[in-house]
Design a protein around this motif. Sequence first.
Motif, PDB file in Angstrom:
ATOM      1  N   GLU A 127      30.790  46.113  50.202  1.00  0.00           N
ATOM      2  CA  GLU A 127      31.359  45.741  49.425  1.00  0.00           C
ATOM      3  C   GLU A 127      31.485  45.520  48.090  1.00  0.00           C
ATOM      4  N   ALA A 128      29.998  44.613  48.105  1.00  0.00           N
ATOM      5  CA  ALA A 128      29.999  44.297  45.883  1.00  0.00           C
ATOM      6  C   ALA A 128      29.291  45.196  46.036  1.00  0.00           C
ATOM      7  N   MET A 129      29.152  46.953  46.426  1.00  0.00           N
ATOM      8  CA  MET A 129      28.119  47.857  45.847  1.00  0.00           C
ATOM      9  C   MET A 129      29.396  48.750  45.681  1.00  0.00           C
ATOM     10  N   ASP A 130      30.717  48.544  46.209  1.00  0.00           N
ATOM     11  CA  ASP A 130      31.359  49.392  46.372  1.00  0.00           C
ATOM     12  C   ASP A 130      32.514  49.373  45.069  1.00  0.00           C
ATOM     13  N   PRO A 131      32.122  49.760  43.576  1.00  0.00           N
ATOM     14  CA  PRO A 131      32.698  50.258  42.684  1.00  0.00           C
ATOM     15  C   PRO A 131      34.600  49.594  42.995  1.00  0.00           C
ATOM     16  N   VAL A 132      34.782  50.122  43.508  1.00  0.00           N
ATOM     17  CA  VAL A 132      36.469  50.102  43.723  1.00  0.00           C
ATOM     18  C   VAL A 132      36.870  49.048  44.089  1.00  0.00           C
ATOM     19  N   ILE A 133      36.443  48.361  44.924  1.00  0.00           N
ATOM     20  CA  ILE A 133      36.477  46.950  45.553  1.00  0.00           C
ATOM     21  C   ILE A 133      35.690  46.314  44.311  1.00  0.00           C
ATOM     22  N   ALA A 134      34.281  46.445  43.966  1.00  0.00           N
ATOM     23  CA  ALA A 134      34.292  45.086  43.126  1.00  0.00           C
ATOM     24  C   ALA A 134      35.033  45.209  42.137  1.00  0.00           C
ATOM     25  N   ALA A 135      35.828  46.779  41.361  1.00  0.00           N
ATOM     26  CA  ALA A 135      36.582  45.624  40.783  1.00  0.00           C
ATOM     27  C   ALA A 135      37.578  45.208  40.593  1.00  0.00           C
ATOM     28  N   GLY A 136      38.487  45.492  41.676  1.00  0.00           N
ATOM     29  CA  GLY A 136      39.651  44.578  42.818  1.00  0.00           C
ATOM     30  C   GLY A 136      39.156  43.481  42.586  1.00  0.00           C
ATOM     31  N   LYS A 137      38.073  43.024  42.420  1.00  0.00           N
ATOM     32  CA  LYS A 137      38.004  41.231  42.595  1.00  0.00           C
ATOM     33  C   LYS A 137      37.504  40.890  41.496  1.00  0.00           C
ATOM     34  N   PHE A 138      36.864  41.394  41.045  1.00  0.00           N
ATOM     35  CA  PHE A 138      36.222  40.633  39.760  1.00  0.00           C
ATOM     36  C   PHE A 138      38.323  40.723  38.509  1.00  0.00           C
ATOM     37  N   TYR A 139      39.504  41.963  39.303  1.00  0.00           N
ATOM     38  CA  TYR A 139      40.787  41.553  38.866  1.00  0.00           C
ATOM     39  C   TYR A 139      41.262  40.817  39.295  1.00  0.00           C
ATOM     40  N   ASP A 140      40.991  40.513  40.428  1.00  0.00           N
ATOM     41  CA  ASP A 140      41.365  39.099  41.354  1.00  0.00           C
ATOM     42  C   ASP A 140      41.393  37.887  40.047  1.00  0.00           C
ATOM     43  N   HIS A 141      40.292  37.817  40.336  1.00  0.00           N
ATOM     44  CA  HIS A 141      39.444  36.506  39.315  1.00  0.00           C
ATOM     45  C   HIS A 141      40.289  35.937  37.977  1.00  0.00           C
ATOM     46  N   LEU A 142      40.474  37.201  37.749  1.00  0.00           N
ATOM     47  CA  LEU A 142      40.837  37.523  35.651  1.00  0.00           C
ATOM     48  C   LEU A 142      42.162  37.084  36.291  1.00  0.00           C
ATOM     49  N   GLU A 143      43.214  37.676  36.900  1.00  0.00           N
ATOM     50  CA  GLU A 143      44.264  37.670  36.565  1.00  0.00           C
ATOM     51  C   GLU A 143      44.381  35.973  36.989  1.00  0.00           C
ATOM     52  N   GLN A 144      43.909  35.678  37.560  1.00  0.00           N
ATOM     53  CA  GLN A 144      43.977  33.566  38.125  1.00  0.00           C
ATOM     54  C   GLN A 144      43.475  33.246  36.470  1.00  0.00           C
ATOM     55  N   ILE A 145      43.176  33.295  35.222  1.00  0.00           N
ATOM     56  CA  ILE A 145      42.902  32.861  34.470  1.00  0.00           C
ATOM     57  C   ILE A 145      44.472  32.771  33.417  1.00  0.00           C
ATOM     58  N   GLU A 146      44.945  32.208  33.276  1.00  0.00           N
ATOM     59  CA  GLU A 146      46.374  32.243  32.605  1.00  0.00           C
ATOM     60  C   GLU A 146      46.047  32.031  31.478  1.00  0.00           C
ATOM     61  N   GLY A 147      46.459  32.888  30.772  1.00  0.00           N
ATOM     62  CA  GLY A 147      46.903  33.247  29.310  1.00  0.00           C
ATOM     63  C   GLY A 147      45.178  34.358  28.575  1.00  0.00           C
ATOM     64  N   TYR A 148      44.598  34.269  29.373  1.00  0.00           N
ATOM     65  CA  TYR A 148      43.348  35.436  29.644  1.00  0.00           C
ATOM     66  C   TYR A 148      43.355  36.622  28.273  1.00  0.00           C
ATOM     67  N   THR A 149      44.251  37.263  28.508  1.00  0.00           N
ATOM     68  CA  THR A 149      44.315  38.546  26.566  1.00  0.00           C
ATOM     69  C   THR A 149      44.734  37.643  25.718  1.00  0.00           C
ATOM     70  N   GLN A 150      44.630  36.015  25.712  1.00  0.00           N
ATOM     71  CA  GLN A 150      45.122  35.566  24.565  1.00  0.00           C
ATOM     72  C   GLN A 150      43.345  34.294  24.165  1.00  0.00           C
ATOM     73  N   ILE A 151      42.274  34.497  25.431  1.00  0.00           N
ATOM     74  CA  ILE A 151      41.275  34.058  24.576  1.00  0.00           C
ATOM     75  C   ILE A 151      40.074  34.718  24.700  1.00  0.00           C
ATOM     76  N   PRO A 152      39.297  34.434  23.535  1.00  0.00           N
ATOM     77  CA  PRO A 152      37.752  35.195  23.431  1.00  0.00           C
ATOM     78  C   PRO A 152      37.561  35.636  25.041  1.00  0.00           C
ATOM     79  N   LEU A 153      37.324  36.599  25.098  1.00  0.00           N
ATOM     80  CA  LEU A 153      36.372  37.700  25.717  1.00  0.00           C
ATOM     81  C   LEU A 153      35.272  37.033  26.493  1.00  0.00           C
ATOM     82  N   THR A 154      34.093  36.751  25.872  1.00  0.00           N
ATOM     83  CA  THR A 154      33.481  36.055  25.842  1.00  0.00           C
ATOM     84  C   THR A 154      33.948  35.065  27.043  1.00  0.00           C
ATOM     85  N   ASP A 155      34.743  34.080  26.885  1.00  0.00           N
ATOM     86  CA  ASP A 155      35.052  32.703  28.137  1.00  0.00           C
ATOM     87  C   ASP A 155      35.833  33.431  28.692  1.00  0.00           C
ATOM     88  N   ALA A 156      36.752  34.716  28.906  1.00  0.00           N
ATOM     89  CA  ALA A 156      37.094  35.010  29.851  1.00  0.00           C
ATOM     90  C   ALA A 156      36.524  35.575  31.209  1.00  0.00           C
TER      91      ALA A 156
END
Length: 317
Positions: A127-156
Amino acid sequence: MPVSRSDTDRKKRRGKALRISAAFAVLLGLAGYAVTHYVTGGVGPARCIVRSPGEGAVDYEIEPDQAANAATIAAIASQRDLPKEAVTIALATAMQESGLRNLDHGDRDSVGLFQQRPSQGWGNEEEAMDPVIAAGKFYDHLEQIEGYTQIPLTDAAQRVQLSAHPEAYAKHEANAKLLANALTGGRAAAFHCTAGYKGPSTKAGSPEKLREQLVREFGRDVLPAEARRASATTGAGSGRSAERQREIVIPAGADERGWELAYWAVAHSAGLRIAEVSFQGHVWDAVTSEEGWHESGDGAPVPDDDAAVTIRLTTGQ
């Protein structure tokens, strides 16, 4: 023990023979390159280019496999209806973690575009070697960060990755923004890839494989139902009829959506054997890929709405 004259002569002859052999090998290599260059019409290494806006701006170049991975990352965000900032964060993260390459190795058990670790809850290695699944899992975690579009990229990025070097993501922000803006359709004719040669492909593209990958990365709604059901024709048809069997038409409806799909197709052109992509009167084709996008020149009016992206696959030889 003294060295005899005959031994010295033999060594000299052997050294001379080795030098001649080495020189001959170099000449053979140069000749082979020249022949290949002549036969294929070689135009330099394959690469993908993002045109920077403004006079004097520096273009951003990456290799085709990096571009394909970046386009997949952007497509998964599109399927989830995520903002452009999410794509920028994901691209900057993958640039730092793997150089946008799907690595089968890394620190400890880290693998893939995002160097996700199966032992840390990122799924199994496949799964980690599948770009589609890996990207999906990254976004799963990113979406859990409240206001991730408003904080510095490096923090997100750091709150997803928990890296030992959180400051490293920042250095990729400018290129990630430029690439994200292109791959999400922000500017017309701003991204293209070169095939690295001029000439027809020796392998035919598969309409079924193209449809499957489009649906997997963008979701089922990317294609009309009849297009999803269509299957590749094997051996039947000739002339224009056979050519149409290798065309996929994707409704876009809006400029940004159309360019997003068109750029995705160009980024995946090497792997999917795509010969031509057209949208809104602009055409990219593998034979003249060094020139980037050009106007179709057929004189047909460009519709204001209900636009579509047309992808034509190679037919092979």
